[in-house]
Design an enzyme around this catalytic site. Structure first.
Site: not given
Length: 263
Positions: A101, A169, A202, A104, A99, A199
């Site tokens: 989010i 983030y 994506i 920014d 989970a 990652p």
């Protein structure tokens, strides 16, 4: 692109897995992949309607899944979610703390501090609560002897690569990577492996439309392969880190970015 229900060589049929943030994007994909390889999968997110659709899809394919409403920033909800999963599927031995989010919006000087607080609460505190409760349950269930506890945290290449305008983030994802290494050390003798996946970019709901903008096109042009990663890129890594074969792998950060950070 691979069908998420197409098996690799891994057999997870004796595992009970929790995937947070499973209502869309990477979480939904990883839940499908685990279910296709035999795991009983608990789908956790705030959007229960989306979870119901995914649960039905997995069951149509012959898998086992349950939907659990979960706000990962709440310790009480996290404990309740694990209780519900144990009652329905059995003790959780595999966790994907996914989970997250991104809030920014442009330069850090223009972003309200409330957005930082929200990003921190979901991306770092939420991952910690999910992992800690999972580890407690695994240890109580005997992971020290079985060495079958598996926790996978989803970090990001922004944790080490400079991504403009993503201070909130990036900071939380860097925290996930380092926190995961510390937890891997703390739980190493308790049979709980903690590993991180970082990652690259994506195409998911979290960055929907970004690569159609001039800034997104400029980002693409700066990557060696000039492309966004396919959604199946993480399948093999996720399965390996959740399987018995990864018994001697803990505290690692695996980057899957198609070379995007090589700029």
């Amino acid at each position: 692109m691979r069908d998420p229900f197409s098996p690799f060589i891994y057999d997870l049929s004796d595992r009970v897995a929790l995937v947070t943030g499973a209502s869309s994007g990477l979480g939904a994909r990883m839940a499908k992949v685990l279910a296709a390889h035999g795991a009983k999968v608990a789908l956790a997110a705030r959007r229960v309607d989306k979870l119901s659709e995914l649960k039905a899809e997995i069951e149509r394919r012959g898998g086992t899944a349950m939907a659990v409403e979960l706000d990962v920033t709440s310790e009480a909800q996290t404990i309740a979610a694990y209780d519900a999963i144990e009652s329905s599927l059995g003790p959780v031995d595999t966790v994907i703390a996914n989970a997250g989010i991104a809030m920014d919006k442009g330069r850090a000087t223009d972003n309200p501090i409330e957005d930082f607080d929200t990003t921190y609460n979901v991306n770092l505190k939420g991952v910690f609560l999910t992992a800690r409760e999972g580890a407690k349950r695994m240890i109580e269930a005997g992971s020290r002897d079985s060495e079958r506890g598996r926790i996978v945290m989803i970090s990001s290449i922004t944790s080490f690569d400079i991504s403009p305008h993503l201070a909130f983030y990036s900071a939380t994802k860097a925290g996930v990577s380092q926190m995961g290494r510390v937890l891997a050390h703390d739980w190493a003798r308790m049979g709980v492996n903690v590993n991180m996946i970082a990652p690259g970019y994506i195409q998911t709901e979290i960055n929907d439309g970004m690569f159609d903008t001039p800034a997104g096109q400029k980002m693409l042009a700066g990557w060696p392969r000039r492309r966004v990663i396919d959604s199946d890129a993480l399948d093999g890594v996720v399965l390996y880190l959740c399987s018995d074969q990864s018994r001697q792998i803990t505290g690692t950060v695996t980057t899957v970015d198609d070379g995007q950070a090589l700029n």
